[in-house]
Enzyme design. Structure first.
Site, PDB file in Angstrom:
ATOM      1  N   HIS A  34       3.359   6.427  -3.381  1.00 49.77           N
ATOM      2  CA  HIS A  34       4.520   7.305  -3.541  1.00 49.77           C
ATOM      3  C   HIS A  34       5.018   7.458  -4.972  1.00 49.77           C
ATOM      4  O   HIS A  34       5.638   8.448  -5.309  1.00 49.77           O
ATOM      5  CB  HIS A  34       5.672   6.819  -2.658  1.00 49.77           C
ATOM      6  N   ARG A  73       0.838  -1.205   0.000  1.00 52.59           N
ATOM      7  CA  ARG A  73       0.000   0.000   0.000  1.00 52.59           C
ATOM      8  C   ARG A  73       0.869   1.250   0.000  1.00 52.59           C
ATOM      9  O   ARG A  73       0.597   2.214  -0.710  1.00 52.59           O
ATOM     10  CB  ARG A  73      -0.944  -0.017   1.206  1.00 52.59           C
TER      11      ARG A  73
END
Length: 150
Positions: free
Chosen positions: A107, A102
């Site tokens: 990012h 996750r």
């Protein structure tokens, strides 16, 4: 106090349906690459959303039902270990990996990372369904059987 599990149930259902489409070789073979990637991206997005709901529901359930020392885990890893002790999940190890996956998705976008997370989503579906079943079984219990939590 009973938890309203509707949002988690719906998220798991949607993830399962999208994953089923993505694993339908006949369907996927009939689609262009852009559409195939969009469906896989949908699986990843459903994974992200369902994972977030899952850990938050674990946290809510523990706050309502666990012993005072277990009700406020300090880290996500501790949360998953505690959830396993209470039987909400079978093993915290995969959940550590789900958490890492996750974090990867939030990012950066990289095709290789996306493929890894997509593969994780398939494994996560079964574990999230188990979590939902356990939450439903234990919903509104004021004191669970904590002999295993000991």
């Amino acid at each position: 106090m009973e938890l309203d599990l509707t949002s988690l149930s719906e998220a798991i259902r949607a993830m399962g349906e999208t994953l089923a489409r993505a694993e339908d070789d006949k369907l996927m073979g009939s689609l262009d690459e852009v559409t195939q990637n969009a469906i896989r991206a949908g699986v990843i997005q459903h994974f992200e959303f369902t994972y977030e709901l899952s850990w938050k529901f674990i946290q809510r359930w523990l706050r309502l039902n666990a012993s005072a020392s277990d009700a406020e885990p300090l880290t996500r890893r501790e949360l998953f270990r505690t959830a396993a002790r209470y039987g909400l999940i079978t093993d915290p190890q995969p959940w550590f990996g789900y958490s890492e996956s996750r974090n990867l998705t939030s990012h950066t976008y990289d095709r290789a990372v996306a493929e890894r997370v997509y593969a994780v989503a398939g494994r996560f579906l079964a574990d999230s369904r188990f979590l939902l079943e356990q939450l439903e079984l234990r919903n509104d219990s004021t004191r669970p059987d904590t002999t295993e939590a000991g």
